[in-house]
Design an enzyme around this catalytic site. Structure first.
Site, PDB file in Angstrom:
ATOM      1  N   ASP A  13     -10.738   2.877   4.227  1.00 13.97           N
ATOM      2  CA  ASP A  13     -11.033   1.437   4.102  1.00 13.97           C
ATOM      3  C   ASP A  13     -12.544   1.194   4.065  1.00 13.97           C
ATOM      4  O   ASP A  13     -12.989   0.105   3.713  1.00 13.97           O
ATOM      5  CB  ASP A  13     -10.446   0.667   5.300  1.00 13.97           C
ATOM      6  CG  ASP A  13      -9.138  -0.027   4.951  1.00 13.97           C
ATOM      7  OD1 ASP A  13      -8.875  -0.233   3.746  1.00 13.97           O
ATOM      8  OD2 ASP A  13      -8.382  -0.379   5.884  1.00 13.97           O
TER       9      ASP A  13
ATOM     10  N   LYS B   9       0.834  -1.202   0.000  1.00  8.93           N
ATOM     11  CA  LYS B   9       0.000   0.000   0.000  1.00  8.93           C
ATOM     12  C   LYS B   9       0.873   1.259   0.000  1.00  8.93           C
ATOM     13  O   LYS B   9       0.574   2.242  -0.684  1.00  8.93           O
ATOM     14  CB  LYS B   9      -0.941  -0.012   1.222  1.00  8.93           C
ATOM     15  CG  LYS B   9      -2.033  -1.085   1.091  1.00  8.93           C
ATOM     16  CD  LYS B   9      -2.805  -1.318   2.387  1.00  8.93           C
ATOM     17  CE  LYS B   9      -3.728  -2.519   2.252  1.00  8.93           C
ATOM     18  NZ  LYS B   9      -4.447  -2.868   3.488  1.00  8.93           N
TER      19      LYS B   9
ATOM     20  N   GLN C 241      -4.137  -1.798   9.599  1.00  4.89           N
ATOM     21  CA  GLN C 241      -4.060  -3.117   8.975  1.00  4.89           C
ATOM     22  C   GLN C 241      -4.592  -4.188   9.937  1.00  4.89           C
ATOM     23  O   GLN C 241      -4.215  -4.240  11.093  1.00  4.89           O
ATOM     24  CB  GLN C 241      -2.596  -3.416   8.595  1.00  4.89           C
ATOM     25  CG  GLN C 241      -2.395  -4.719   7.847  1.00  4.89           C
ATOM     26  CD  GLN C 241      -3.065  -4.721   6.469  1.00  4.89           C
ATOM     27  OE1 GLN C 241      -2.991  -3.751   5.726  1.00  4.89           O
ATOM     28  NE2 GLN C 241      -3.738  -5.824   6.148  1.00  4.89           N
TER      29      GLN C 241
END
Ligand code: NAP
Length: 294
Positions: free
Chosen positions: A120, A53, A97
């Site tokens: 997200d 990412k 994460q």
């Protein structure tokens, strides 16, 4: 023989579009999009995902910040760290994460992220707004699937879509999105899971199959209607000594035989995976431009 929905090429196109947009922003003296990622512990897969990412951000010209914490960090301290990133005006998008160590509540951490920075799309506010068809960050995998269908002009309106798997990050949101008024959307959706009585019969009725259950090669040709569109979300590492890495990636669909019957199909790798990565970048761009929450 099915047309392959090439996520690798499509995601490259999207990245190029984002890169061009960043160059325009720079020329106009605007704010460069900035993504912050939080990584807790030393899980190998998480490390790979986060590094990917950060690399993606650098490639398109975004700023990125990676905050690493030891697996022993307390929940309270992690929540404070997330809050500090919430409060940093330079940071547009913020992700944590997953998975997190067992002593930390994923729900609490997810809810700590300000919805305006939740690129997200996991915060209940964004999930709720998505379900109500209001502007929202849509989580990366469902967003990537929709974008792939859109860019290949796959008709979804009036089609029967069967989703296998009801997770928060893939199955549930994609089922909502496929049923929403819009394009892609307007499908009649059946959401299947491990308690579905006759899964094969449900899948056989589908014009569009979205397989997101995490069971390698589960969907076989006998479960697929002639001409169906097949989206394979699954990624499982299978040991393979012929590969340098020692493994190969296998989807939830038995590709070689299903490809013969489907009209469109996503390969694994190179289908939904790269689209997921591009979607996070796209959401971060939206965040920097205040497009969702103005
Ligand atoms: P998950 O949280 O494990 O959920 C799996 C879902 O599948 C559950 O709803 C489960 O039903 C259902 N299921 C499991 N076995 C089944 C069976 N035999 N018949 C019917 N339903 C069954 O998985 P996930 O996080 O959604 O991920 C699914 C797969 O997609 C994994 O392989 C993952 O690696 C992959 N993935 C790929 C991407 C990408 O970018 N390509 C992104 C995310 C995930 P119950 O709810 O009843 O338990």
């Amino acid at each position: 023989m099915a047309t392959r929905l090439d996520g690798k090429t499509t995601s490259r196109t999207i990245r190029d579009e984002i890169k061009a947009e960043v160059q325009t922003i720079v020329h106009q003296g605007g704010k460069i999009p900035h993504l912050a990622a939080v990584l807790v512990g030393e899980d190998g897969a998480s490390e790979t995902y986060v590094n990917g990412k950060v690399r993606d951000c650098n490639e398109v010209g975004f700023k990125s910040t990676l905050r690493r914490f030891d697996a022993t960090i307390s929940e309270e301290d992690l929540l404070k760290e997330v809050q500090a990133l919430n409060d940093d005006p330079d940071i547009d998008g913020l992700i944590v994460q997953l998975p997190l160590p067992d002593h930390i509540s994923v729900e609490k951490v997810t809810e700590q992220i300000r919805p305006e920075k939740d690129v997200d799309g996991f915060h209940p506010v964004n999930v709720g707004r998505m379900a109500k068809n209001l502007p929202a960050y849509i989580s990366a995998t469902p967003f990537g699937i929709l974008e792939l269908l859109k860019r290949y002009n796959v008709e979804t309106s009036g089609k029967h879509c069967v989703v296998i798997g009801r997770s928060d990050i893939v199955g549930s949101p994609v089922s909502i999105l496929m049923a929403r008024k819009g394009n892609p959307g307007n499908a009649t959706v059946t959401l299947c899971h491990s308690r579905t009585a006759d899964l094969a019969a449900e899948v056989r009725r589908a014009d569009i199959i979205i397989a997101a259950l995490g069971k390698p090669e589960f969907v076989t040709a006998d479960m697929v209607k002639e001409g169906a569109v097949v989206i394979d979300v699954g990624i499982t590492r299978i040991p393979d000594e012929t590969k340098k890495s020692g493994f190969r990636l296998v989807g939830d669909v038995k590709f070689e035989e299903v490809e013969q019957k489907a009209s469109f199909i996503t390969p694994v790798p190179g289908g939904v995976g790269p689209m997921t990565r591009a979607s996070l970048l796209y959401n971060t761009l939206l965040a920097a431009q205040r497009k969702i929450y103005s």
